[in-house]
Motif scaffolding. Structure first.
Motif, PDB file in Angstrom:
ATOM      1  N   GLY A 140      -4.420 -45.771 -26.732  1.00  0.00           N
ATOM      2  CA  GLY A 140      -3.626 -46.774 -26.011  1.00  0.00           C
ATOM      3  C   GLY A 140      -3.901 -48.180 -26.505  1.00  0.00           C
ATOM      4  O   GLY A 140      -2.961 -48.971 -26.704  1.00  0.00           O
ATOM      5  N   ILE A 141      -5.176 -48.501 -26.723  1.00  0.00           N
ATOM      6  CA  ILE A 141      -5.534 -49.827 -27.247  1.00  0.00           C
ATOM      7  C   ILE A 141      -4.951 -50.026 -28.650  1.00  0.00           C
ATOM      8  O   ILE A 141      -4.397 -51.096 -28.976  1.00  0.00           O
ATOM      9  CB  ILE A 141      -7.066 -50.001 -27.269  1.00  0.00           C
ATOM     10  CG1 ILE A 141      -7.642 -49.998 -25.845  1.00  0.00           C
ATOM     11  CG2 ILE A 141      -7.452 -51.297 -27.978  1.00  0.00           C
ATOM     12  CD1 ILE A 141      -7.184 -51.134 -24.975  1.00  0.00           C
ATOM     13  N   ILE A 142      -5.061 -48.979 -29.487  1.00  0.00           N
ATOM     14  CA  ILE A 142      -4.521 -49.074 -30.851  1.00  0.00           C
ATOM     15  C   ILE A 142      -3.010 -49.283 -30.820  1.00  0.00           C
ATOM     16  O   ILE A 142      -2.461 -50.093 -31.583  1.00  0.00           O
ATOM     17  CB  ILE A 142      -4.878 -47.806 -31.651  1.00  0.00           C
ATOM     18  CG1 ILE A 142      -6.392 -47.761 -31.915  1.00  0.00           C
ATOM     19  CG2 ILE A 142      -4.127 -47.768 -32.975  1.00  0.00           C
ATOM     20  CD1 ILE A 142      -6.866 -46.462 -32.538  1.00  0.00           C
ATOM     21  N   THR A 143      -2.317 -48.583 -29.934  1.00  0.00           N
ATOM     22  CA  THR A 143      -0.859 -48.721 -29.821  1.00  0.00           C
ATOM     23  C   THR A 143      -0.466 -50.124 -29.384  1.00  0.00           C
ATOM     24  O   THR A 143       0.489 -50.713 -29.911  1.00  0.00           O
ATOM     25  CB  THR A 143      -0.305 -47.684 -28.835  1.00  0.00           C
ATOM     26  OG1 THR A 143      -0.709 -46.374 -29.244  1.00  0.00           O
ATOM     27  CG2 THR A 143       1.212 -47.750 -28.776  1.00  0.00           C
ATOM     28  N   ILE A 181       1.913 -39.751 -30.546  1.00  0.00           N
ATOM     29  CA  ILE A 181       0.580 -39.156 -30.377  1.00  0.00           C
ATOM     30  C   ILE A 181       0.056 -39.403 -28.971  1.00  0.00           C
ATOM     31  O   ILE A 181      -0.490 -38.496 -28.320  1.00  0.00           O
ATOM     32  CB  ILE A 181      -0.385 -39.726 -31.432  1.00  0.00           C
ATOM     33  CG1 ILE A 181       0.046 -39.301 -32.837  1.00  0.00           C
ATOM     34  CG2 ILE A 181      -1.813 -39.260 -31.165  1.00  0.00           C
ATOM     35  CD1 ILE A 181      -0.761 -39.945 -33.944  1.00  0.00           C
ATOM     36  N   LEU A 182       0.236 -40.627 -28.468  1.00  0.00           N
ATOM     37  CA  LEU A 182      -0.244 -40.964 -27.131  1.00  0.00           C
ATOM     38  C   LEU A 182       0.487 -40.151 -26.061  1.00  0.00           C
ATOM     39  O   LEU A 182      -0.131 -39.654 -25.106  1.00  0.00           O
ATOM     40  CB  LEU A 182      -0.068 -42.463 -26.874  1.00  0.00           C
ATOM     41  CG  LEU A 182      -0.662 -43.021 -25.582  1.00  0.00           C
ATOM     42  CD1 LEU A 182      -2.169 -42.833 -25.561  1.00  0.00           C
ATOM     43  CD2 LEU A 182      -0.324 -44.504 -25.446  1.00  0.00           C
ATOM     44  N   GLY A 183       1.798 -40.016 -26.230  1.00  0.00           N
ATOM     45  CA  GLY A 183       2.562 -39.205 -25.272  1.00  0.00           C
ATOM     46  C   GLY A 183       2.163 -37.738 -25.317  1.00  0.00           C
ATOM     47  O   GLY A 183       2.092 -37.071 -24.270  1.00  0.00           O
ATOM     48  N   TYR A 198       6.336 -48.079 -39.082  1.00  0.00           N
ATOM     49  CA  TYR A 198       6.389 -46.748 -38.471  1.00  0.00           C
ATOM     50  C   TYR A 198       5.114 -46.415 -37.691  1.00  0.00           C
ATOM     51  O   TYR A 198       5.012 -45.312 -37.142  1.00  0.00           O
ATOM     52  CB  TYR A 198       6.617 -45.683 -39.537  1.00  0.00           C
ATOM     53  CG  TYR A 198       7.968 -45.781 -40.201  1.00  0.00           C
ATOM     54  CD1 TYR A 198       9.127 -45.435 -39.517  1.00  0.00           C
ATOM     55  CD2 TYR A 198       8.090 -46.244 -41.504  1.00  0.00           C
ATOM     56  CE1 TYR A 198      10.371 -45.535 -40.119  1.00  0.00           C
ATOM     57  CE2 TYR A 198       9.333 -46.344 -42.115  1.00  0.00           C
ATOM     58  CZ  TYR A 198      10.467 -45.989 -41.418  1.00  0.00           C
ATOM     59  OH  TYR A 198      11.693 -46.093 -42.017  1.00  0.00           O
ATOM     60  N   SER A 199       4.167 -47.334 -37.656  1.00  0.00           N
ATOM     61  CA  SER A 199       2.898 -47.052 -36.984  1.00  0.00           C
ATOM     62  C   SER A 199       3.057 -46.983 -35.465  1.00  0.00           C
ATOM     63  O   SER A 199       2.463 -46.117 -34.811  1.00  0.00           O
ATOM     64  CB  SER A 199       1.863 -48.119 -37.354  1.00  0.00           C
ATOM     65  OG  SER A 199       2.310 -49.404 -36.935  1.00  0.00           O
ATOM     66  N   VAL A 200       3.865 -47.873 -34.883  1.00  0.00           N
ATOM     67  CA  VAL A 200       4.037 -47.890 -33.432  1.00  0.00           C
ATOM     68  C   VAL A 200       4.739 -46.624 -32.931  1.00  0.00           C
ATOM     69  O   VAL A 200       4.276 -45.996 -31.973  1.00  0.00           O
ATOM     70  CB  VAL A 200       4.779 -49.167 -32.989  1.00  0.00           C
ATOM     71  CG1 VAL A 200       5.115 -49.117 -31.512  1.00  0.00           C
ATOM     72  CG2 VAL A 200       3.935 -50.398 -33.279  1.00  0.00           C
ATOM     73  N   ILE A 259       1.033 -56.669 -33.330  1.00  0.00           N
ATOM     74  CA  ILE A 259       1.112 -56.999 -34.759  1.00  0.00           C
ATOM     75  C   ILE A 259       2.548 -56.881 -35.254  1.00  0.00           C
ATOM     76  O   ILE A 259       3.041 -57.724 -36.015  1.00  0.00           O
ATOM     77  CB  ILE A 259       0.177 -56.087 -35.567  1.00  0.00           C
ATOM     78  CG1 ILE A 259      -1.291 -56.414 -35.245  1.00  0.00           C
ATOM     79  CG2 ILE A 259       0.406 -56.251 -37.062  1.00  0.00           C
ATOM     80  CD1 ILE A 259      -2.284 -55.443 -35.822  1.00  0.00           C
ATOM     81  N   ASN A 260       3.257 -55.832 -34.830  1.00  0.00           N
ATOM     82  CA  ASN A 260       4.647 -55.646 -35.249  1.00  0.00           C
ATOM     83  C   ASN A 260       5.541 -56.762 -34.745  1.00  0.00           C
ATOM     84  O   ASN A 260       6.427 -57.229 -35.466  1.00  0.00           O
ATOM     85  CB  ASN A 260       5.166 -54.296 -34.753  1.00  0.00           C
ATOM     86  CG  ASN A 260       4.859 -53.165 -35.715  1.00  0.00           C
ATOM     87  OD1 ASN A 260       5.652 -52.837 -36.573  1.00  0.00           O
ATOM     88  ND2 ASN A 260       3.678 -52.581 -35.587  1.00  0.00           N
ATOM     89  N   ASN A 261       5.326 -57.194 -33.496  1.00  0.00           N
ATOM     90  CA  ASN A 261       6.139 -58.292 -32.962  1.00  0.00           C
ATOM     91  C   ASN A 261       5.853 -59.611 -33.667  1.00  0.00           C
ATOM     92  O   ASN A 261       6.725 -60.475 -33.765  1.00  0.00           O
ATOM     93  CB  ASN A 261       5.886 -58.448 -31.459  1.00  0.00           C
ATOM     94  CG  ASN A 261       6.487 -57.311 -30.664  1.00  0.00           C
ATOM     95  OD1 ASN A 261       7.485 -56.732 -31.057  1.00  0.00           O
ATOM     96  ND2 ASN A 261       5.867 -56.974 -29.538  1.00  0.00           N
ATOM     97  N   THR A 262       4.629 -59.774 -34.148  1.00  0.00           N
ATOM     98  CA  THR A 262       4.257 -61.021 -34.820  1.00  0.00           C
ATOM     99  C   THR A 262       4.655 -61.015 -36.293  1.00  0.00           C
ATOM    100  O   THR A 262       5.216 -61.987 -36.808  1.00  0.00           O
ATOM    101  CB  THR A 262       2.741 -61.253 -34.698  1.00  0.00           C
ATOM    102  OG1 THR A 262       2.371 -61.200 -33.321  1.00  0.00           O
ATOM    103  CG2 THR A 262       2.349 -62.602 -35.272  1.00  0.00           C
TER     104      THR A 262
END
Length: 235
Positions: free
Chosen positions: A103-106, A52-54, A44-46, A112-115
């Motif tokens: 943005g960098i964190i996202t 938040i970014l939006g 749920y982090s992404v 990480i999620n894809n991996t």
């Protein structure tokens, strides 16, 4: 002699073996629980980071006004306007840095999620966490059913049966741990390759069966033709 007794290993007993099996099972329960929490947060982090970014990007002007330092009123109008302009620029620069960091964190969380594939790993950890907990409960109940581990005399049939039971439970726990390790190490790509290999084996088996069926049918037809010609010659 006292020093020799200190370094002398004690003979293992049933209670010690039981505690070691239960300790190993408890470690797997705690380990899978930690992974369970991490994968739950990670999956749920992404979405949360994107929200938040939006929000930061869409309400940039309002946030810049909120972060802007209030300038002290001055008699010089020109100086006051200059201070407000500088405060606004500083607020926009600070907000730009915050948006850049998010943005960098996202992006990192997306990679990480894809991996890691936290959704699949969450299901795996939840399943094996339940299995390890059930193993622990079943072990306690089975030991109670057998009358406990105390007051078991050595070199008796009852003692030997308990030893065999403990060996069996230790082997079952080892197999369960190996299954968990294999399930965690199996990547989605490897799983897809395994599915494709199984499908190829099925297709090859089908083609082999169809070829064998065609050869069998042709052999039957050829045999029928030969028999028919032989019957005509006899006539």
């Amino acid at each position: 002699m006292k020093l020799f007794h200190l370094f002398k290993k004690k003979e293992p007993n049933l209670i010690q073996s039981y505690c070691e099996i239960k300790k190993q099972c408890q470690f797997q329960i705690v380990f899978s629980s930690i992974l369970l929490i991490n994968f739950f947060i990670l999956q749920y982090s992404v979405p949360i980071s994107l929200v938040i970014l939006g929000s930061l990007t869409s309400s940039r002007e309002q946030l810049a006004l909120f972060l802007q330092r209030t300038s002290t009123p001055s008699e010089d109008t020109q100086k006051t306007e200059l201070d407000e302009t500088l405060a606004k620029k500083e607020a926009e620069i600070l907000l730009g840095k915050i948006i850049f960091v998010f943005g960098i964190i996202t992006i990192l969380l997306g990679v990480i999620n894809n991996t890691v594939r936290p959704a699949e790993n969450y299901d795996t950890s939840a399943k094996f966490n339940s299995k390890f907990s059930q193993f622990k409960r079943d072990l306690d109940l089975q030991v109670l059913h057998k009358g406990g581990l105390q007051n078991k005399l050595n070199n008796t049939d009852e003692f030997k049966l308990i030893c065999l039971f403990m060996m069996k439970k230790s082997d079952e726990l080892t197999k369960l741990i190996n299954e968990y390790n294999e399930a965690r190490s199996l990547s989605p790509r490897a799983a897809n390759i395994q599915v494709l290999n199984n499908q190829e084996d099925k297709d090859e088996l089908k083609s082999t069966n169809s070829t064998s069926g065609e050869l069998f049918d042709s052999a039957i037809s050829n045999n029928a033709t030969i028999n028919h010609s032989n019957s005509n010659n006899h006539k």
